[in-house]
Design a protein around this motif. Structure first.
Motif: not given
Length: 478
Positions: A101-102, A105-106, A227-228, A230-232, A243
């Motif tokens: 997931l990280h 994002a790119t 996902r949460a 990673v996003e947080a 997180d």
């Protein structure tokens, strides 16, 4: 050329290699075979390579090991990519998903090479050739590729991969038929003779889009919490802390059980270039170049009339002498000694369990305590006093702190210390000393270009490491 993003999984405690590997400093950070640590060797193996383009390695580890990771990579000249901090161990499936997931994002088209940090692969060129073969399957068919080790014995300690056909010798990926759990000896012998079963190495290669699709299909329950997390995630001194609250909601499960045993687009690259996961002292013995009598030595060791033995002394001041022993493991540390029969190598973790039950510090803690600024070791501990040796890296600083129950006396034996005691700041050089009264707010720094070493004498009613109040800390510890 497709760039490959290495993802190094760097957790675990390695209890089967006690007393050298402990929870506070596990086997991947120890030079068990050769002069580099297993983690350093893994990172070096995932760089360079003719015809391959590796990105800077991503590392997943925990908060206790984050500075060890960057320090050991710097020591071998490797600049890391993202270092993701897992709030707690949740096994390999959440870790791999977080890395995917990280990266997504790119670069949603990225290719990941996932590898443990504690394996031995002596032939790097052969490993790179196997990765190149796996890359063909990833590009052509969108396969999830794993690497199977050609077995040389009927091993009962490994899981196996059953191929759809025997390898043809070309090194090309072969479709996977199924995973096989650790077998009994008779089954292992039959699988060795069959020729279509390989050891499961736990090394994987796949495109980010393909592994995310596999998680969506086969482990959808992991997607939301990871996902949460990673996003947080929060940036902390160059690290990325996942997180904690979201991460706690992820199931503790391996990637094999969560995804690989359910997916249909799996293939296996056969690998015969040599491999060991060093899961026991017997495996270390095998990888340590035993002599003609089967004796492998490390450190100050004298062996007389010995056969099939692993003899290691981890202290230059401690001579290990073995006389007439056979099928023996002897590992001597300054604070603990293991003596075991070679055929009980897989049972060493029972010793760790027994030590934990009796409250022995040796179960999990090494005598050398590694910190972001360097390390210290206790030399003498007595009633109301303790003597330590403290090593501070160039440019490093301990936290600004005070103690409720102890005073300290510092004697510099190498380098120069910049010492703060309340409102006074001064330099203390070799053979000079300074006294830290109980309750004084103080700090020790190394302003020089070489390591600084001092002897600390503590006196007081309580000398535990938890008697500390931190006011400022460049390493963001609580």
């Amino acid at each position: 050329m497709t760039q490959i993003h290495p993802v190094i999984l760097c957790g675990g405690s390695g209890t089967r290699l006690w007393p050298l590997s402990r929870k506070s400093y596990p086997k991947q950070f120890v030079p068990l075979v050769g002069h580099t640590t297993l983690f350093q060797a893994s990172a070096q193996r995932l760089t360079g390579g003719e015809g391959l383009d590796f990105a800077a390695p991503m590392v997943l580890t925990n908060a206790d090991f984050r500075f060890i990771v960057t320090e050991q990579l710097a020591a071998v000249g490797i600049d890391p990519g993202p270092v993701l901090i897992e709030p707690e161990g949740r096994n390999t499936a959440p870790a791999v998903l977080a890395a995917a997931l990280h990266l997504a994002a790119t670069d949603p088209e990225a290719v990941m090479l996932v590898a443990p940090s504690d394996h031995v692969v002596p032939d790097t060129a052969a490993f790179h050739a196997a990765v190149a073969q796996g890359l063909k399957a990833v590009r052509a068919r969108g396969d999830l590729v794993t690497f199977g080790i050609m077995p040389d014995r009927p091993e009962t300690g490994y899981g196996y991969l059953r191929l759809s056909a025997r390898p043809d010798g070309s090194g090309a990926a072969v479709p996977l038929d199924r995973f096989v759990e650790k077998p009994d000896e008779d089954t292992a012998r039959a699988m060795l003779a069959d020729g279509s079963h390989l050891w499961n190495s736990g090394i994987f290669l796949f495109a980010v889009r393909d592994i995310l699709a596999a998680f969506e299909a086969h482990a959808p329950g992991l997607m939301a919490p990871v996902r949460a997390a990673v996003e947080a995630a929060k940036t902390d001194l160059g690290f990325l802390r996942l997180d904690p609250a979201a991460w706690a909601g992820a199931e503790d499960i391996s990637i094999d059980y969560a995804v690989m045993e359910k997916a249909e687009n799996l293939s296996v690259v056969p690998f015969s270039g040599g491999w060991s996961d060093l899961d026991s002292w017997a495996a270390v013995h095998e990888q340590s170049a035993p002599d003609a009598q089967g004796v492998a030595r490390s450190g100050p060791v004298t062996a007389i009339d010995c056969r099939n033995a692993l003899l290691r002394s981890e202290s230059g001041a401690q001579e290990l002498v073995a006389l007439g022993v056979e099928n023996l493991i002897a590992v001597a540390m300054p604070d603990a000694v293991l003596v075991a029969s070679m055929d009980r190598a897989q049972d060493v973790k029972q010793a760790v369990t027994a030590l934990k039950a009796k409250g022995a510090a040796q179960a999990e803690q090494l005598p050398v305590d590694h910190r972001p600024w360097g390390w210290f070791e206790s030399l003498v501990v007595g009633e109301r006093f303790q003597v330590k040796r403290i090593h501070v890296h160039p440019g490093a600083a301990l936290s600004l702190q005070s103690h409720h129950h102890r005073s300290e006396h510092w004697i510099v034996v190498s380098g120069t210390a910049k010492v703060t005691v309340d409102d006074e700041v001064r330099l203390v050089t070799e053979n000079q000393s300074v006294y830290i009264p109980l309750g004084a707010v103080h700090r020790m720094e190394n302003p020089g270009k070489v390591p600084m070493v001092l002897i600390e004498v503590q006196t007081g009613a309580y000398l535990g490491e938890d008697d500390i109040i931190r006011y400022e800390d460049v390493y963001a510890r609580g």
